[in-house]
Design a protein around this motif. Sequence first.
Motif, PDB file in Angstrom:
ATOM      1  N   GLN A   1      -2.148   0.578  -8.294  1.00  0.00           N
ATOM      2  CA  GLN A   1      -2.257   1.895  -8.779  1.00  0.00           C
ATOM      3  C   GLN A   1      -0.832   2.149  -9.334  1.00  0.00           C
ATOM      4  O   GLN A   1      -0.102   2.531  -8.944  1.00  0.00           O
TER       5      GLN A   1
ATOM      6  N   ARG B   1      -8.309   1.959  -3.816  1.00  0.00           N
ATOM      7  CA  ARG B   1      -7.897   0.372  -3.747  1.00  0.00           C
ATOM      8  C   ARG B   1      -7.623  -0.342  -4.972  1.00  0.00           C
ATOM      9  O   ARG B   1      -8.298   0.244  -6.158  1.00  0.00           O
TER      10      ARG B   1
ATOM     11  N   GLY C   1      -2.923  -0.827  -3.469  1.00  0.00           N
ATOM     12  CA  GLY C   1      -3.566   0.449  -3.523  1.00  0.00           C
ATOM     13  C   GLY C   1      -2.851   1.609  -2.961  1.00  0.00           C
ATOM     14  O   GLY C   1      -1.685   1.331  -2.694  1.00  0.00           O
TER      15      GLY C   1
ATOM     16  N   VAL D   1       0.837  -1.170  -0.010  1.00  0.00           N
ATOM     17  CA  VAL D   1       0.149   0.035  -0.015  1.00  0.00           C
ATOM     18  C   VAL D   1       0.807   1.202  -0.072  1.00  0.00           C
ATOM     19  O   VAL D   1       1.430   1.420   0.912  1.00  0.00           O
TER      20      VAL D   1
END
Length: 791
Positions: A135, A132, A146, A103
């Motif tokens: 990316q 979420r 995310g 993350v």
Amino acid sequence: MIRFTKQLLPLSIAALASSATLAQDLVLEEVVVTAQKRVERLQDVPISVNAVSGAKMDEAGITNLEGMTAYVPNLTMNQTGIGTIIAIRGISSGINQGFEQSVGQYVDGIYYGRAQLARAPFMDLERVEVLRGPQSILFGKNSIAGAISMVTAKPTDEFEGQVTALYEPSHGEKDLRVVLSGPLTDSLSGRLSLLGREIDGYYENTTLNRDESAEKEQVIRGQFRWDATEDLTMNLKVETGSFDTKGRFLEPVNPVTLPGGLSYADALFGATGGAYVLDTEQNFKRQSNGDFSNNDTENATFTIDWGLGEHTLTAVTGYNAYNYEEDCDCDFTGATVFTADSREDFKQYSQEIRIASPQGETIDYIAGLFYQSSEMDFDDAIRVPTTSLLGGLSALLPGTASQRTFTQDSTLWAGFAQATWNISTDWRLTVGGRYTAEDKEATRRQHHTNTLGQDVGATDLLLNTVYTAFLLEPYEEISDKRSEGKFTPLITAQWDATEDTMLYATYTEGFKSGGFDVRSNAHPDPDYGVNIIANQSPLVIVQTTAANGFAPGVFEYEEEKAQSFELGSKMTLADGAAELNVALFHTNYTDLQTSQFDGVLGFNVTNAGEATTQGIELDGRWLITNGLTLSGSLGYLDFNFDKFPNSQCYFGQTPDSTEYPGLCDLSGKTREFAPQFQGTISADYAQTIGDNLEWRLTGDINFSDSYYASPTLDPNLQQDAYAKLNLRLALGAQDGQWEVALVGKNLTDEAVSTFGNQLPVSTRLTGGTGTAYYSFYDRPRSIALQGTMRF
């Protein structure tokens, strides 16, 4: 309560159609985000994203990322004895200072890739956006699960100020925040933000007779915005801060002893109990000889926005650094057994340059280049005090230590582009790609020191043999380099089915770079420890052989990859009085990076094979009447290890892996911190009193299904489903100049375990016949008084 709250959000949204005639004059305030590096309405962005405003965070008493998780489904954050874990949709990085974060955290566009920074306090934020799913294009750096994008509040054109103070008596919490912002000249504006917070804690340390964990946080942030010309704006942000703690919010729980076996308490203290008692009842009491964590941070961000005709050129330069020192009484008892201390010094420099086309053209695009370099120096030690009870196992141990050093340098280059083809007024097609190349170089050394603090190297066979029995193997420096490159694509189709309904479908790929294991205690050569034990002296009492517990250590591990599909819809309902957003996702992960407890004192990184995470996420808002807003979000998660044959077994579990003898196969099972249902329901009601006053009531129910709190899925560390009730009652001026509020959090007083594992050395000391666990617990019920003045 859980069944009721799971049903309430969809039932409430379903009622919108029948209530539309009552809400024709009501329109929700638009939410603006920069999830695609442009200022856009949340309802126009084809991403599953939650945005939490700075005002909401202030009102709810959200002081850090951990507090955010209650308001964002499928987002979890958990502190452990030696690290921090952040997960989205069940995907996290585990416990290891060498991990890149699954993350990705970003503050004003700067990558905060180290887990330790997740503990830093929030202050004066405009909003936090949680994106979420992978990316990999515009945020890029390792954001395989995310991204969390934090946007600080910027200098204003008009003078404004705010002072907010909070006091909570039960846990001794005091929080003071000051913000001053406004013009300095016709073209120059500034903003000064200050934070001072401390809390005594909600645990009673019965050994030291003090409250824990005592926290102290300080942040000073200064910002300047210079509008040099109509087309050129420069922003400079400089910040320094600290977040220190004394103690931990954990306690020993759930001891287990096999029939006829030796308990952990007896192994430590003797059958009579000795001078100590092992308190294993969950009661917010703990025994410890003292822990601390001292963290200092500094960062600077310089952003240039330059209008080139209808295009915008943006350059973001970032410097991010921190250092910390920690000491852990990691046997987690009041007895003197062993301590673990660590230090880390980290520095990062980055530069991003991107160009964005004007919006609304047939082709809209954004493209750029990214560079980042970082340096990390880490060292830690496991120390056995001279008065340690481990002296009963071997007279060689008291006064000695096992120490480790680790260094890593990293350099990364990336190029990225994303373009949207506005095919018609109703259809859009977006394609994007990013190529990333990264080089890493690392070294690691582990050695033991005697009672005089001298490095014994390979000369003290007896001492080295004793430590090797705990999988602490001495070795000279090992080093390696790795280079990797990866292309990650994205394709999204959007359809405005109606004026108020947008549908989208996305396919994207993501990756998280490989690296080097910081915390593995054993040598990567599987024969290394066996060769030491082969020369074991009969004076050593601890009996360990290759047959009953010698797994090799780890130095290098490989990259992690993901393929993700998402279908979603953004809907405006009831003539603008309501919104409902839905996302269905399915993501496959291969070579999943996990950190496995070695059963004694260390953790080994492993690429766990394959996993699938899928589910649905909903969030909505409904302005029922002027002054009354209902909002909520719900996440359903189905996490499954498709292939994970090399997991550590939990205590008492029979090894069942055919591929890895002595280990357990988690294929077909879930993972820790992956509740099936998670969500929140909020109601906000405001009513005027006379001509000048307003009172406001805000209520939240944050709920979660049951989940495992341990990576081994140990049933002794399973958290039951729960629901927390938070209420805020405020009275203030209608113009917002002042406000006084009572803030109640976790009014249902739920005891929620956020992480757990076996107590270090507990199984080894009992000869495998008994063990005990420790667990971190969330804060119990608290009620605070909060006051705000604005001018």
